[in-house]
Design a protein around this motif. Structure first.
Motif, PDB file in Angstrom:
ATOM      1  N   LEU A 193       0.858  -1.183   0.000  1.00 21.79           N
ATOM      2  CA  LEU A 193       0.000   0.000   0.000  1.00 21.79           C
ATOM      3  C   LEU A 193       0.894   1.233   0.000  1.00 21.79           C
ATOM      4  CD1 LEU A 193      -2.580  -1.105   2.723  1.00 21.79           C
ATOM      5  CD2 LEU A 193      -2.689  -1.459   0.252  1.00 21.79           C
ATOM      6  N   VAL A 194       0.763   2.065  -1.023  1.00 20.78           N
ATOM      7  CA  VAL A 194       1.606   3.253  -1.144  1.00 20.78           C
ATOM      8  C   VAL A 194       1.076   4.339  -0.213  1.00 20.78           C
ATOM      9  CG1 VAL A 194       2.509   5.008  -2.703  1.00 20.78           C
ATOM     10  CG2 VAL A 194       2.147   2.680  -3.529  1.00 20.78           C
ATOM     11  N   ASN A 195       1.927   4.822   0.700  1.00 15.43           N
ATOM     12  CA  ASN A 195       1.573   5.918   1.596  1.00 15.43           C
ATOM     13  C   ASN A 195       2.015   7.272   1.045  1.00 15.43           C
ATOM     14  OD1 ASN A 195       2.733   3.596   3.977  1.00 15.43           O
ATOM     15  ND2 ASN A 195       0.573   4.018   3.620  1.00 15.43           N
ATOM     16  N   GLU A 196       3.235   7.317   0.521  1.00 16.14           N
ATOM     17  CA  GLU A 196       3.781   8.550  -0.055  1.00 16.14           C
ATOM     18  C   GLU A 196       4.626   8.185  -1.263  1.00 16.14           C
ATOM     19  OE1 GLU A 196       6.056  10.435   2.974  1.00 16.14           O
ATOM     20  OE2 GLU A 196       4.314  10.929   4.227  1.00 16.14           O
ATOM     21  N   VAL A 197       4.676   9.098  -2.222  1.00 13.53           N
ATOM     22  CA  VAL A 197       5.491   8.864  -3.412  1.00 13.53           C
ATOM     23  C   VAL A 197       5.958  10.201  -3.955  1.00 13.53           C
ATOM     24  CG1 VAL A 197       3.546   8.906  -5.035  1.00 13.53           C
ATOM     25  CG2 VAL A 197       5.608   7.626  -5.604  1.00 13.53           C
ATOM     26  N   SER A 198       7.139  10.199  -4.546  1.00 11.07           N
ATOM     27  CA  SER A 198       7.671  11.401  -5.180  1.00 11.07           C
ATOM     28  C   SER A 198       8.507  10.994  -6.379  1.00 11.07           C
ATOM     29  CB  SER A 198       8.538  12.204  -4.194  1.00 11.07           C
ATOM     30  OG  SER A 198       9.166  13.297  -4.850  1.00 11.07           O
ATOM     31  N   VAL A 199       8.381  11.739  -7.469  1.00  7.84           N
ATOM     32  CA  VAL A 199       9.271  11.589  -8.609  1.00  7.84           C
ATOM     33  C   VAL A 199       9.559  12.983  -9.145  1.00  7.84           C
ATOM     34  CG1 VAL A 199       7.335  11.201 -10.213  1.00  7.84           C
ATOM     35  CG2 VAL A 199       9.653  10.497 -10.860  1.00  7.84           C
ATOM     36  N   GLN A 200      10.825  13.283  -9.308  1.00  7.16           N
ATOM     37  CA  GLN A 200      11.248  14.592  -9.792  1.00  7.16           C
ATOM     38  C   GLN A 200      12.281  14.382 -10.896  1.00  7.16           C
ATOM     39  OE1 GLN A 200       9.842  17.442  -8.924  1.00  7.16           O
ATOM     40  NE2 GLN A 200       8.555  16.509  -7.336  1.00  7.16           N
TER      41      GLN A 200
END
Length: 328
Positions: free
Chosen positions: A101-108
């Motif tokens: 279960l994804v709680n937080e995600v970031s892609v830059q």
């Protein structure tokens, strides 16, 4: 990610293969066509390298009106997700019956020119560390992921995730407890009337099947729209779900940001999304409306903050970073 890990890609390259994809079960995909990771290997203490090939022709990830085309930020994120899951099973010995279960995600993504698509499929290398792994009862319960990305040999950005893990039985029990009954799946809920979806060009698409927003309203400087994806879109819904998955919510955030940019006077043909940060606060249920909202970006603003509401509760937040010409 540690300095040693970051420096690894500057050293003589490790042999990562791009000849065929990994077993689809290792990345939690039903369709082989939706698998992008081609190889994984351990290259140092707690440092892992994965390869992923990005397609030139894909009905979802390559469906954009922007020219010249950049590699889709959500395709990069999906490859990162797959690399993290595959590495978790392969190197951290996380059981195959685990639900993530994804709680937080970031892609830059930093270098737009390096992300231009060419005449050959792209080769993405994903350097991964798991800096925070929490165990309970002999099983992994939470995983932090940090990733450095290179595309066709050029450093292009970073990704990170915070993920919870549980057995499929635990997951089913949690969902039943929260709802007071069994949650319906994407195979069971009635197909919604999508006659009110946005015109594809308003959200940077050409195919109506890839549009996920409907019923836009602009009031007092705030834009709202309803999440209304096509459950038969096998890139957004590769297998059966009992909630809207994180990648579908992120697609909604992307499209709302592009719609806001379009209504603010941007040329969508040259406006790309290069960064996304999101937090997922609770399950977005399939059987109640999910409404997205955002303030219209001002002149020169490149970030759009998106809120997700369902039944008067916040289910997620996202920040979308735009790149491109500011005025039509």
């Amino acid at each position: 990610m540690s300095e040693n890990a970051v420096g690894t890609l500057a050293e003589p390259p490790f042999h990562i293969r791009f000849a065929h994809t990994v077993d689809r079960h290792l990345v939690h995909r039903a369709a082989v066509a939706e698998v992008f990771v081609t190889d994984t290997r351990q290259i140092g203490e707690s440092v892992y390298l994965a390869g992923a090939q990005t397609p030139l022709s894909h009905s979802y990830f390559n469906d954009h009106i922007q020219r010249g085309a950049l590699t889709d930020v959500l395709l990069v994120l999906e490859a990162c997700r797959q690399a993290a899951v595959c590495g978790g099973h392969t190197f951290l010995d996380i059981a195959m019956d685990t639900s993530f279960l994804v709680n937080e995600v970031s892609v830059q993504l930093r270098d737009p020119e390096a992300l231009r698509t060419g005449s050959d499929p792209g080769e993405l290398q994903i350097l991964t560390e798991y800096p925070a792994v929490r165990m309970k009862g002999g099983r992994v319960r939470q995983v932090g992921v940090e990733q450095e990305l290179t595309f066709n040999g050029a450093a292009v950005g970073v990704s990170s995730m915070r993920v919870s893990a549980m057995t499929k039985h635990e997951y089913g029990s949690l969902r039943t407890y929260q709802r007071g009954g069994v949650a319906p799946s994407t195979r069971e809920v009635p197909r919604p009337d999508r006659s009110g979806i946005l015109a594809p060009a308003q959200v940077g698409r050409t195919s109506p099947g890839n549009v996920v927003l409907a019923e836009p309203v602009f009031d007092a400087g705030r834009l709202t729209a309803r999440l209304l994806p096509d459950f038969d879109n096998r890139s957004l819904f590769d297998h059966q779900y009992d909630h809207f998955p994180a990648m579908t919510l992120l697609e909604g955030a992307r499209q709302l940001a592009l719609l806001a940019a379009f209504w603010s006077g941007r040329q969508l043909s040259v406006t790309h999304v290069l960064g996304m940060d999101a937090a997922f606060l609770r399950f977005a249920e399939l059987d109640a409306p999910v409404v997205l909202s955002a303030e219209m970006p001002g002149s020169g603003e490149d970030t759009v903050d998106v809120a997700f509401q369902q039944s008067d509760r916040s289910v997620a937040t996202a920040s979308v970073r735009l790149y491109g010409e500011a005025k039509a």
